[in-house]
Enzyme design. Structure first.
Site: not given
Length: 242
Positions: A8, A10-11, A30, A44, A84, A137, A150, A233
């Site tokens: 994950g 990309s953002r 990734t 790169g 992630n 989280s 979630y 954690t």
């Protein structure tokens, strides 16, 4: 010449992790469903990207295998995994659609388990030694109204961390979680302005977190300096759960 896989990337936080690890000299692989403009700007020789859907186990395996091959061909040793990739779907559980529940659990928990299993097979074939970092989280620790699925998925990641740390510790592989608080990323975009103000008021440091607050902690857990830390954690939340 250490190679780290980040799902994950990309953002949001994932992109920040990819940027930070590249800056530190790691080779980084990734995945995401599609590339972002920001990720493409990072292209790169030490960055590999492949499309992958965390709800599709075969897609996850194909990505890890391709990433591992790329690293070997470049002379980099597979060293770590950062789980992630994740999604959040908001809604009261009594009326929450089954399809949404399945998507959250599959992406955030089952996909992470499948990725860790595939990466572990490579690490063990290499003779052991390595790092796994799961991005959980504070929602998994404390809960939040409207985020039951979630929360369950992230609590499951912390459970995975503790159990897996016991399984692979003797092979020199550490497994830890990082539990960010409320971050100013795309995933927090569903929060209303009032919700954001409430969170900021309740946070001792008086702001939302950023990817730059979390990335150094992940990088530390991947490093040799964290060789005697496993099954833990680490909370990075500006003090909101203190």
């Amino acid at each position: 010449m250490r190679h780290v896989i980040v799902t994950g990337g990309s953002r949001g936080l994932g992109l920040g992790l990819v940027e930070g690890l590249l800056a530190e000299g790691y080779w980084v692989s990734t995945c995401s469903r599609r590339p972002s403009d920001e990720l493409q700007h990072l292209h790169g020789p030490r960055l590999f990207w492949q499309a992958a859907d965390m709800t599709d186990g075969d897609s996850v395996i194909r990505f890890v295998e391709a990433a591992a091959t790329w690293g070997v061909e470049g002379g980099a040793t597979l060293w770590g995994l950062v789980n992630n990739a994740g999604i959040a779907r908001e809604g009261i559980l009594a009326t929450f659609p089954d399809a949404e529940t399945a998507a959250v659990i599959q992406t955030n928990l089952v996909g992470a388990i499948q990725t860790a299993r595939t990466v572990l097979r490579h690490l063990l074939r290499q003779g052991g030694a390595g790092r796994i970092v799961n991005i959980s989280s504070i929602i998994g620790l404390r809960g939040y109204t409207g985020l039951a699925a979630y929360s369950a998925s992230k609590a499951g990641l912390d459970g995975l961390t503790r159990a897996l740390a016991r399984e692979v510790g003797r092979r020199g592989i550490t497994v830890n979680s990082v539990a960010p608080g409320y971050l100013d990323t795309e995933m927090s975009g569903t929060l209303s302005a009032e919700q954001r103000r409430q969170i900021v008021r309740r946070t001792p440091l008086g702001r939302l977190g950023t990817a730059a607050d979390v990335e150094p902690v992940v990088r530390f857990l991947l490093s040799d300096a964290a060789a005697f830390i496993t099954g833990q954690t680490l909370v990075v939340d500006g003090g909101i759960t203190g």
